[in-house]
Design a protein around this motif. Structure first.
Motif, short mmCIF file in Angstrom:
data_model
loop_
_atom_site.label_atom_id
_atom_site.label_comp_id
_atom_site.label_asym_id
_atom_site.label_seq_id
_atom_site.Cartn_x
_atom_site.Cartn_y
_atom_site.Cartn_z
N GLY A 154 0.83 -1.20 0.00
CA GLY A 154 0.00 0.00 0.00
C GLY A 154 0.86 1.25 0.00
N THR A 155 0.26 2.36 0.34
CA THR A 155 0.95 3.66 0.27
C THR A 155 1.53 4.06 1.63
OG1 THR A 155 -1.10 4.85 0.76
CG2 THR A 155 -0.59 4.43 -1.57
N LEU A 156 2.43 5.00 1.57
CA LEU A 156 2.95 5.62 2.79
C LEU A 156 2.01 6.79 3.09
CD1 LEU A 156 5.22 5.71 4.89
CD2 LEU A 156 6.47 7.24 3.36
N PRO A 157 1.26 6.73 4.20
CA PRO A 157 0.21 7.72 4.45
C PRO A 157 0.75 9.14 4.61
CG PRO A 157 -0.04 5.81 5.88
CD PRO A 157 1.31 5.71 5.26
N SER A 158 0.06 10.10 4.01
CA SER A 158 0.44 11.50 4.16
C SER A 158 0.22 11.99 5.58
CB SER A 158 -0.34 12.38 3.18
OG SER A 158 -1.74 12.25 3.40
N SER A 159 -0.60 11.26 6.36
CA SER A 159 -0.84 11.66 7.76
C SER A 159 0.41 11.54 8.61
CB SER A 159 -1.95 10.79 8.37
OG SER A 159 -1.51 9.44 8.51
N ILE A 160 1.48 11.02 8.04
CA ILE A 160 2.73 10.87 8.79
C ILE A 160 3.23 12.22 9.29
CG2 ILE A 160 4.36 11.11 6.87
CD1 ILE A 160 5.78 8.59 8.05
N ILE A 161 2.78 13.30 8.66
CA ILE A 161 3.16 14.64 9.08
C ILE A 161 2.72 14.92 10.51
CG2 ILE A 161 1.07 15.61 8.08
CD1 ILE A 161 4.49 17.36 8.50
N ASN A 162 1.65 14.22 10.98
CA ASN A 162 1.17 14.47 12.33
C ASN A 162 2.12 13.91 13.38
OD1 ASN A 162 -1.24 15.56 13.83
ND2 ASN A 162 -1.15 13.51 14.73
N ALA A 163 2.98 12.96 12.98
CA ALA A 163 4.04 12.49 13.88
C ALA A 163 5.21 13.45 13.71
CB ALA A 163 4.43 11.06 13.53
N SER A 164 5.03 14.64 14.18
CA SER A 164 5.93 15.76 13.85
C SER A 164 7.32 15.63 14.46
CB SER A 164 5.30 17.08 14.30
OG SER A 164 5.05 17.06 15.70
N ARG A 165 7.51 14.68 15.40
CA ARG A 165 8.82 14.49 16.02
C ARG A 165 9.67 13.45 15.29
NH1 ARG A 165 5.10 14.81 20.24
NH2 ARG A 165 5.41 16.52 21.73
N LEU A 166 9.15 12.88 14.22
CA LEU A 166 9.88 11.83 13.52
C LEU A 166 11.24 12.32 13.04
CD1 LEU A 166 7.39 9.81 11.29
CD2 LEU A 166 9.13 8.88 12.80
N SER A 167 12.27 11.56 13.38
CA SER A 167 13.62 11.89 12.91
C SER A 167 14.20 10.79 12.04
CB SER A 167 14.55 12.15 14.11
OG SER A 167 14.71 10.99 14.89
N GLN A 168 13.68 9.56 12.16
CA GLN A 168 14.21 8.45 11.38
C GLN A 168 13.08 7.61 10.82
OE1 GLN A 168 16.82 7.01 14.68
NE2 GLN A 168 18.43 7.05 13.15
N ILE A 169 13.11 7.38 9.50
CA ILE A 169 12.14 6.51 8.83
C ILE A 169 12.91 5.54 7.96
CG2 ILE A 169 10.19 6.38 7.24
CD1 ILE A 169 9.53 9.28 7.95
N SER A 170 12.75 4.25 8.24
CA SER A 170 13.42 3.21 7.45
C SER A 170 12.38 2.17 7.05
CB SER A 170 14.55 2.56 8.25
OG SER A 170 15.17 1.53 7.50
N ILE A 171 12.07 2.12 5.75
CA ILE A 171 11.04 1.20 5.25
C ILE A 171 11.56 0.42 4.04
CG2 ILE A 171 9.10 2.54 6.15
CD1 ILE A 171 8.77 3.80 3.41
N VAL A 172 12.83 0.08 4.06
CA VAL A 172 13.50 -0.59 2.95
C VAL A 172 12.92 -1.98 2.70
CG1 VAL A 172 15.73 -1.53 2.21
CG2 VAL A 172 15.63 0.68 3.36
N SER A 173 12.87 -2.39 1.43
CA SER A 173 12.54 -3.77 1.03
C SER A 173 11.19 -4.22 1.58
CB SER A 173 13.66 -4.74 1.45
OG SER A 173 14.84 -4.47 0.74
N ASN A 174 10.16 -3.50 1.19
CA ASN A 174 8.78 -3.91 1.38
C ASN A 174 8.11 -3.90 0.01
OD1 ASN A 174 7.90 -4.21 4.41
ND2 ASN A 174 9.36 -2.51 4.38
N SER A 175 6.82 -3.71 -0.02
CA SER A 175 6.09 -3.65 -1.31
C SER A 175 5.23 -2.39 -1.37
CB SER A 175 5.23 -4.90 -1.49
OG SER A 175 6.04 -6.05 -1.58
#
Length: 375
Positions: A154-175
């Motif tokens: 599926g998609t990476l949700p645009s709502s991720i902006i609400n997790a405003s403290r995010l400093s690291q995102i690692s989503i390698v090798s999925n679909s």
């Protein structure tokens, strides 16, 4: 030992417990680390009665059975590292901050319902399904999201902006599919975004999310390699943060020229644009990258010569320009880069003699000039 607060027994060969209720006699225990041992059988039931426990690490043993719903009674819990299935009751932990399920065999969907969570480690499992569209609202305190090497789709949700403290995102090798949301660039604390090896595409001629990254002033690591993007690099990458150290975009079908603004990324240490469809001349502004150690531009359609400005990259250790359409002379000053160890110029049309400075270079380990016209 009733006043003991921390027990760390990791990396031993322990295999059993002298008493199933021994830990109920430790009322002040806050940390219990049993990782990397040989424990077997069910997790002792007494563990779930340690009401003051804040950190419990049981991973990399041979426990059987599931974690019982009683884990929800550990209301002071902040960090939990497991290797068995996770009950829904874990969402009841008001102080819970970190969950690490790395390197296990979990399958099925994951319930993203722990609102206090700061770091979520699910790397190297077989979780599947789509991320909830309201992910950022479910995990508003998230600082680190590690989902690599699973089967999410599926998609990476645009709502991720609400997790405003995010400093690291690692989503390698999925679909994952669809476009990478532009809201990624609005995460002002973002330091690393790594999403290679998925099926992300783009809905326009340029990568809109890349333009949005001009707002991520703390960004240090960016990799979206091995996604079928088939687009162009926008000129706006010259506006990215000068904190950027790693930029990987190989095997993405990227077309067009390398923007000259890339020379503004003066702290870049690794640049990987290999195995694309880039064309035109290599911008002379690359010479401004004084800190770069690895430069991968092989397997493209780049033309023209190697500028003397390449020799300004005094920390360059690896240079890969193989399988392009480069021509002209090989600059003798390449031999003056003391740190240069790997030099690949093969499968081009260089016509000059091989500079003597390369033959006398003291650090050069590999030199490949095959399939050229050099003499």
């Amino acid at each position: 030992m009733s006043f003991l607060k921390s027990i760390d027994l990791r990396y031993n060969s322990l295999s059993g417990f002298s008493s199933q209720n021994m830990y109920t006699n430790l009322p002040n225990l806050e940390e219990l680390v049993l990782a990397n041992n040989l424990f077997t059988g069910p997790v002792p039931h007494g563990f779930w009665k340690m009401r003051g426990i804040r950190k419990l690490i049981l991973a990399l043993n041979h426990f059987t059975g599931n974690i019982p719903p009683e884990v929800g009674n550990l209301t002071q819990m902040k960090w939990l590292y497991l290797e068995r299935s996770v009950p829904n009751e874990i969402g009841y932990l008001d102080h819970f901050e970190e969950l690490d399920l790395t390197d296990n065999r979990f399958t099925g969907s994951f319930q993203f319902n722990i609102s206090t969570l700061k770091k979520l480690h699910l790397t190297n499992n077989s979780f599947s399904g789509a991320l909830p569209i309201d992910l950022g609202f479910r995990l508003p305190n998230l600082q680190g999201l590690f989902l690599s090497y699973n089967k999410f789709q599926g998609t990476l949700p645009s709502s991720i902006i609400n997790a405003s403290r995010l400093s690291q995102i690692s989503i390698v090798s999925n679909s994952f599919t669809g476009s990478i949301p532009t809201t990624i660039g609005k995460l002002e604390h973002l330091e690393a975004f790594v999403c290679g090896g998925n099926h992300f595409t783009t809905d326009g001629s340029e990568l809109n999310f890349l333009s949005s990254l001009a707002h991520a002033r703390k960004l240090r690591i960016l990799s979206f390699a091995k996604n079928p993007l088939k687009t162009f690099l926008p000129a706006s990458i010259g506006n990215w943060s000068t904190n950027l150290q790693t930029f990987q975009a190989h095997e993405c079908g990227i077309k067009g020229n390398i923007p000259s603004g890339i020379g503004n990324l003066t702290n870049l240490q690794m640049l990987g644009l290999d195995n694309n469809e880039l064309e035109g001349n290599i911008p002379t502004t690359l010479g401004k990258l004084k800190n770069i150690g690895q430069l991968f531009l092989e397997n493209n359609k780049l033309q023209g010569g190697i500028s003397q400005h390449f020799c300004d990259m005094k920390n360059l250790g690896e240079l890969y320009l193989s399988h392009n359409r480069l021509s002209g002379i090989i600059p003798p000053c390449l031999g003056d880069i003391d740190s240069l160890a790997w030099l690949f110029l093969d499968s081009n049309t260089f016509t000059s003699t091989i500079p003597p400075t390369l033959w006398t270079h003291k650090s050069l380990l590999v030199l490949n000039l095959s399939s050229n016209l050099s003499s």
